[in-house]
Write a protein that holds these residues in place. Sequence first.
Motif, PDB file in Angstrom:
ATOM      1  N   ARG A  86       0.852  -1.204   0.000  1.00  9.05           N
ATOM      2  CA  ARG A  86       0.000   0.000   0.000  1.00  9.05           C
ATOM      3  C   ARG A  86       0.878   1.242   0.000  1.00  9.05           C
ATOM      4  N   LEU A  87       0.299   2.358  -0.437  1.00 11.13           N
ATOM      5  CA  LEU A  87       1.033   3.619  -0.417  1.00 11.13           C
ATOM      6  C   LEU A  87       1.272   4.048   1.028  1.00 11.13           C
ATOM      7  N   LYS A  88       2.420   4.668   1.278  1.00 10.84           N
ATOM      8  CA  LYS A  88       2.692   5.196   2.616  1.00 10.84           C
ATOM      9  C   LYS A  88       1.674   6.277   2.943  1.00 10.84           C
ATOM     10  N   ASP A  89       1.435   6.472   4.248  1.00 15.75           N
ATOM     11  CA  ASP A  89       0.531   7.546   4.663  1.00 15.75           C
ATOM     12  C   ASP A  89       1.069   8.876   4.132  1.00 15.75           C
ATOM     13  N   GLY A  90       0.179   9.686   3.622  1.00 11.66           N
ATOM     14  CA  GLY A  90       0.597  10.994   3.138  1.00 11.66           C
ATOM     15  C   GLY A  90       0.897  11.012   1.653  1.00 11.66           C
ATOM     16  N   VAL A  91       1.117   9.832   1.066  1.00 14.01           N
ATOM     17  CA  VAL A  91       1.345   9.790  -0.382  1.00 14.01           C
ATOM     18  C   VAL A  91      -0.006   9.835  -1.087  1.00 14.01           C
TER      19      VAL A  91
END
Lengths: 85, 85
Positions: free
Chosen positions: B14-19
Amino acid sequence: MTNKKSKKAVVYVRLKDGVLDPQGTTIQKALVQMGYKDFLAVRSGRFFELEIDAGSSDIDRKINEVCSKLLANPVIEKFEVEKKQ
Amino acid sequence: MTNKKSKKAVVYVRLKDGVLDPQGTTIQKALVQMGYKDFLAVRSGRFFELEIDAGSSDIDRKINEVCSKLLANPVIEKFEVEKKQ
């Protein structure tokens, strides 16, 4: 993501058994070429984390509709819903 | 998929938080346009089901290597490994 009170659900979409998975096959071949011969097969899939208004009703039906209409292609894919909290 | 004795692992990327997640945003907007206003946010991700030779050693390290080298982009994505059986 939002300030409204919400609950979460995750939808997992994978190809039906028997449907060819070129992405998975390509990854598996790449792994073998990179020297990782322990990986015998790879199947790929997608998932979607849904944030849902906590006050919504009949949400199970809505999630199922949304899956067959937008998130998955029911001809070749199957989906699985996991509700959280 | 194969006749060799094997075990399974699933890698969730999954995409990192904030991306930013344009795919998720687009899906969420489409849902609202289709009348499903209960879906407040959508984040998208991928998963890979790995079939691994049961006789292989040091498999945790290999899975982690494979994730950072091929399955995920460590700059913007994070991964999670779930071993089965």
